[in-house]
Design a protein around this motif. Structure first.
Motif, PDB file in Angstrom:
ATOM      1  N   THR A 143       0.849  -1.209   0.000  1.00 22.74           N
ATOM      2  CA  THR A 143       0.000   0.000   0.000  1.00 22.74           C
ATOM      3  C   THR A 143       0.874   1.244   0.000  1.00 22.74           C
ATOM      4  O   THR A 143       0.645   2.202  -0.739  1.00 22.74           O
ATOM      5  CB  THR A 143      -0.931  -0.007   1.234  1.00 22.74           C
ATOM      6  N   LYS A 144       1.925   1.224   0.825  1.00 22.84           N
ATOM      7  CA  LYS A 144       2.829   2.379   0.879  1.00 22.84           C
ATOM      8  C   LYS A 144       3.599   2.541  -0.429  1.00 22.84           C
ATOM      9  O   LYS A 144       3.825   3.654  -0.890  1.00 22.84           O
ATOM     10  CB  LYS A 144       3.826   2.221   2.033  1.00 22.84           C
ATOM     11  N   LEU A 145       3.999   1.430  -1.029  1.00 24.89           N
ATOM     12  CA  LEU A 145       4.731   1.517  -2.306  1.00 24.89           C
ATOM     13  C   LEU A 145       3.844   2.175  -3.369  1.00 24.89           C
ATOM     14  O   LEU A 145       4.313   2.990  -4.175  1.00 24.89           O
ATOM     15  CB  LEU A 145       5.182   0.127  -2.773  1.00 24.89           C
ATOM     16  N   ALA A 146       2.555   1.832  -3.349  1.00 23.38           N
ATOM     17  CA  ALA A 146       1.622   2.414  -4.311  1.00 23.38           C
ATOM     18  C   ALA A 146       1.450   3.911  -4.044  1.00 23.38           C
ATOM     19  O   ALA A 146       1.477   4.723  -4.974  1.00 23.38           O
ATOM     20  CB  ALA A 146       0.278   1.702  -4.217  1.00 23.38           C
ATOM     21  N   LYS A 147       1.332   4.263  -2.770  1.00 23.12           N
ATOM     22  CA  LYS A 147       1.020   5.647  -2.416  1.00 23.12           C
ATOM     23  C   LYS A 147       2.222   6.586  -2.605  1.00 23.12           C
ATOM     24  O   LYS A 147       2.126   7.629  -3.223  1.00 23.12           O
ATOM     25  CB  LYS A 147       0.584   5.666  -0.946  1.00 23.12           C
ATOM     26  N   LEU A 148       3.374   6.154  -2.088  1.00 25.10           N
ATOM     27  CA  LEU A 148       4.540   7.040  -2.100  1.00 25.10           C
ATOM     28  C   LEU A 148       5.273   7.065  -3.434  1.00 25.10           C
ATOM     29  O   LEU A 148       5.888   8.066  -3.792  1.00 25.10           O
ATOM     30  CB  LEU A 148       5.542   6.607  -1.019  1.00 25.10           C
ATOM     31  N   PHE A 149       5.236   5.929  -4.169  1.00 26.76           N
ATOM     32  CA  PHE A 149       6.051   5.834  -5.400  1.00 26.76           C
ATOM     33  C   PHE A 149       5.184   5.574  -6.638  1.00 26.76           C
ATOM     34  O   PHE A 149       5.717   5.356  -7.713  1.00 26.76           O
ATOM     35  CB  PHE A 149       7.101   4.721  -5.243  1.00 26.76           C
ATOM     36  N   ARG A 150       3.869   5.566  -6.463  1.00 28.66           N
ATOM     37  CA  ARG A 150       2.922   5.316  -7.572  1.00 28.66           C
ATOM     38  C   ARG A 150       3.199   3.998  -8.292  1.00 28.66           C
ATOM     39  O   ARG A 150       3.132   3.905  -9.518  1.00 28.66           O
ATOM     40  CB  ARG A 150       2.964   6.457  -8.583  1.00 28.66           C
ATOM     41  N   ILE A 151       3.568   2.998  -7.503  1.00 28.12           N
ATOM     42  CA  ILE A 151       3.846   1.673  -8.070  1.00 28.12           C
ATOM     43  C   ILE A 151       2.526   0.935  -8.261  1.00 28.12           C
ATOM     44  O   ILE A 151       1.794   0.707  -7.309  1.00 28.12           O
ATOM     45  CB  ILE A 151       4.824   0.904  -7.146  1.00 28.12           C
ATOM     46  N   LYS A 152       2.252   0.588  -9.520  1.00 24.73           N
ATOM     47  CA  LYS A 152       0.960  -0.056  -9.829  1.00 24.73           C
ATOM     48  C   LYS A 152       1.121  -1.535 -10.142  1.00 24.73           C
ATOM     49  O   LYS A 152       0.172  -2.311 -10.059  1.00 24.73           O
ATOM     50  CB  LYS A 152       0.308   0.630 -11.025  1.00 24.73           C
ATOM     51  N   THR A 153       2.341  -1.916 -10.582  1.00 23.27           N
ATOM     52  CA  THR A 153       2.588  -3.331 -10.914  1.00 23.27           C
ATOM     53  C   THR A 153       3.910  -3.752 -10.280  1.00 23.27           C
ATOM     54  O   THR A 153       4.913  -3.029 -10.356  1.00 23.27           O
ATOM     55  CB  THR A 153       2.672  -3.521 -12.445  1.00 23.27           C
ATOM     56  N   ILE A 154       3.891  -4.943  -9.670  1.00 23.51           N
ATOM     57  CA  ILE A 154       5.077  -5.453  -8.957  1.00 23.51           C
ATOM     58  C   ILE A 154       5.390  -6.843  -9.459  1.00 23.51           C
ATOM     59  O   ILE A 154       4.484  -7.668  -9.659  1.00 23.51           O
ATOM     60  CB  ILE A 154       4.798  -5.503  -7.430  1.00 23.51           C
ATOM     61  N   ARG A 155       6.681  -7.139  -9.647  1.00 20.74           N
ATOM     62  CA  ARG A 155       7.121  -8.509  -9.931  1.00 20.74           C
ATOM     63  C   ARG A 155       7.910  -8.972  -8.725  1.00 20.74           C
ATOM     64  O   ARG A 155       8.897  -8.334  -8.351  1.00 20.74           O
ATOM     65  CB  ARG A 155       8.006  -8.488 -11.185  1.00 20.74           C
ATOM     66  N   VAL A 156       7.480 -10.059  -8.100  1.00 20.26           N
ATOM     67  CA  VAL A 156       8.229 -10.594  -6.955  1.00 20.26           C
ATOM     68  C   VAL A 156       9.201 -11.633  -7.505  1.00 20.26           C
ATOM     69  O   VAL A 156       8.797 -12.683  -8.009  1.00 20.26           O
ATOM     70  CB  VAL A 156       7.291 -11.195  -5.888  1.00 20.26           C
ATOM     71  N   ASP A 157      10.482 -11.329  -7.390  1.00 23.79           N
ATOM     72  CA  ASP A 157      11.531 -12.144  -8.037  1.00 23.79           C
ATOM     73  C   ASP A 157      12.207 -13.126  -7.082  1.00 23.79           C
ATOM     74  O   ASP A 157      13.274 -13.654  -7.412  1.00 23.79           O
ATOM     75  CB  ASP A 157      12.594 -11.200  -8.643  1.00 23.79           C
ATOM     76  N   GLY A 158      11.665 -13.339  -5.899  1.00 19.77           N
ATOM     77  CA  GLY A 158      12.220 -14.356  -5.009  1.00 19.77           C
ATOM     78  C   GLY A 158      12.849 -13.769  -3.766  1.00 19.77           C
ATOM     79  O   GLY A 158      12.752 -12.571  -3.521  1.00 19.77           O
ATOM     80  N   GLY A 159      13.515 -14.630  -2.968  1.00 23.94           N
ATOM     81  CA  GLY A 159      13.558 -16.061  -3.141  1.00 23.94           C
ATOM     82  C   GLY A 159      12.353 -16.769  -2.556  1.00 23.94           C
ATOM     83  O   GLY A 159      11.253 -16.223  -2.496  1.00 23.94           O
ATOM     84  N   GLY A 160      12.589 -18.025  -2.111  1.00 21.31           N
ATOM     85  CA  GLY A 160      11.494 -18.872  -1.660  1.00 21.31           C
ATOM     86  C   GLY A 160      10.708 -18.297  -0.489  1.00 21.31           C
ATOM     87  O   GLY A 160       9.472 -18.397  -0.443  1.00 21.31           O
ATOM     88  N   ILE A 161      11.419 -17.704   0.458  1.00 24.20           N
ATOM     89  CA  ILE A 161      10.740 -17.144   1.645  1.00 24.20           C
ATOM     90  C   ILE A 161       9.854 -15.969   1.222  1.00 24.20           C
ATOM     91  O   ILE A 161       8.722 -15.819   1.682  1.00 24.20           O
ATOM     92  CB  ILE A 161      11.777 -16.719   2.715  1.00 24.20           C
ATOM     93  N   MET A 162      10.390 -15.175   0.290  1.00 25.85           N
ATOM     94  CA  MET A 162       9.635 -13.998  -0.164  1.00 25.85           C
ATOM     95  C   MET A 162       8.368 -14.409  -0.907  1.00 25.85           C
ATOM     96  O   MET A 162       7.278 -13.900  -0.626  1.00 25.85           O
ATOM     97  CB  MET A 162      10.544 -13.173  -1.083  1.00 25.85           C
ATOM     98  N   TRP A 163       8.481 -15.352  -1.864  1.00 27.87           N
ATOM     99  CA  TRP A 163       7.266 -15.812  -2.563  1.00 27.87           C
ATOM    100  C   TRP A 163       6.285 -16.416  -1.556  1.00 27.87           C
ATOM    101  O   TRP A 163       5.077 -16.210  -1.655  1.00 27.87           O
ATOM    102  CB  TRP A 163       7.623 -16.864  -3.625  1.00 27.87           C
TER     103      TRP A 163
END
Ligand SMILES: NC(=O)c1ccc[n+]([C@@H]2O[C@H](COP(=O)([O-])OP(=O)(O)OC[C@H]3O[C@@H](n4cnc5c(N)ncnc54)[C@H](OP(=O)(O)O)[C@@H]3O)[C@@H](O)[C@H]2O)c1
Length: 228
Positions: A143-163
């Protein structure tokens, strides 16, 4: 504010292992990047361990605490249009600059980090946001990434814990899975979704197949919509 659209982009063996160094196949980093680039995204997000493959390799010593630095979000000076985001609860990544190739670095932190670490980030003009007191709330982070940086699309590139953490938080809209014809068989190494040990009351996610493509070398690339 609407949640960014989130794609988990994954490259694994047929048994879901993701550490590729012992695999008898070359140029997997290139394959990962080429397939990843087909998704137009405003930011890529990785876990702390994966980002340490891109952040500073120097030994950094933090000085004394700085009471004057508040634990508040900070936007560094930059002119980039896209972002490299690391979920780094304790502030373990150090930086020589605020860029990874053409992307501006954003650290997602908890309030457990020291003000000496925040000083390091400010000196390098690395942006940072807080998303929890001692553990990361990923919904708050995106939510903060969208609000502060206008990020509308995100690619989660890893690793296993993050996915695994994004999956558990029901934040993934789509999965892009590149399967390399390799049987790994290692136990205790990072895997596609490392969310928690054993079966808990959490339900596994149902997926709808969107597309399937065979690439040279017997590689299979599938894309799924996550039924949230
Ligand atoms: N084949 C592929 O597609 C691919 C892609 C990327 C990476 N990789 C490989 O995967 C390996 C790293 O994967 P990994 O799973 O060990 O680590 P990771 O997902 O890169 O990072 C995990 C770390 O992120 C932090 N973290 C952030 N949010 C968290 C949360 N909600 N819950 C728990 N931890 C959270 C923790 O850092 P702290 O420990 O500091 O708290 C945790 O240890 C590397 O070998 C890398 O090369 C493979």
């Amino acid at each position: 504010m609407t949640k960014p659209y989130i794609v988990a982009h994954i490259l694994s063996s047929i048994d879901g292992r993701i550490q590729t160094r012992n695999w008898p196949v070359r140029n997997l980093a290139g394959l990962f990047e080429r397939t990843a680039e087909t998704f137009k995204s405003d930011a890529w997000v990785v876990g702390r361990k994966t980002m340490q493959e891109f952040s500073s390799v120097k030994v950094h010593r933090l000085g004394r605490a700085h009471a004057s630095i508040p634990k508040k979000d900070f936007v560094g000076r930059h002119s980039a249009k896209t972002y490299a985001v690391v979920i780094d609860p304790r502030g373990k990544c150090f930086w020589d600059s605020n860029m990874v190739t053409s992307e501006h670095v954003i650290e997602v932190l908890t309030e457990a980090v020291s003000t000496a670490y925040l000083k390091h980030l400010r000196e390098k003009q690395v942006s940072y946001i807080f998303a929890g007191k001692t553990s990361i709330d990923l919904k708050r982070a995106v939510t903060k990434l969208a609000k502060l940086f206008r990020i509308k699309t995100i690619r989660v590139d890893g690793g296993g814990i993050m996915w695994g953490a994004f999956l558990k938080a029901s934040l993934i809209d789509e999965i892009s899975h590149v399967v390399v014809p390799v049987a790994d068989g290692s136990i205790g190494t990072p895997s596609v979704f490392d969310a928690e040990i054993g079966h808990t009351s959490r339900q596994a996610k149902a997926l709808q197949l969107k597309s399937i493509k065979q690439l040279p070398g017997g590689i299979i690339w599938t894309r799924y919509r996550v039924v949230n």
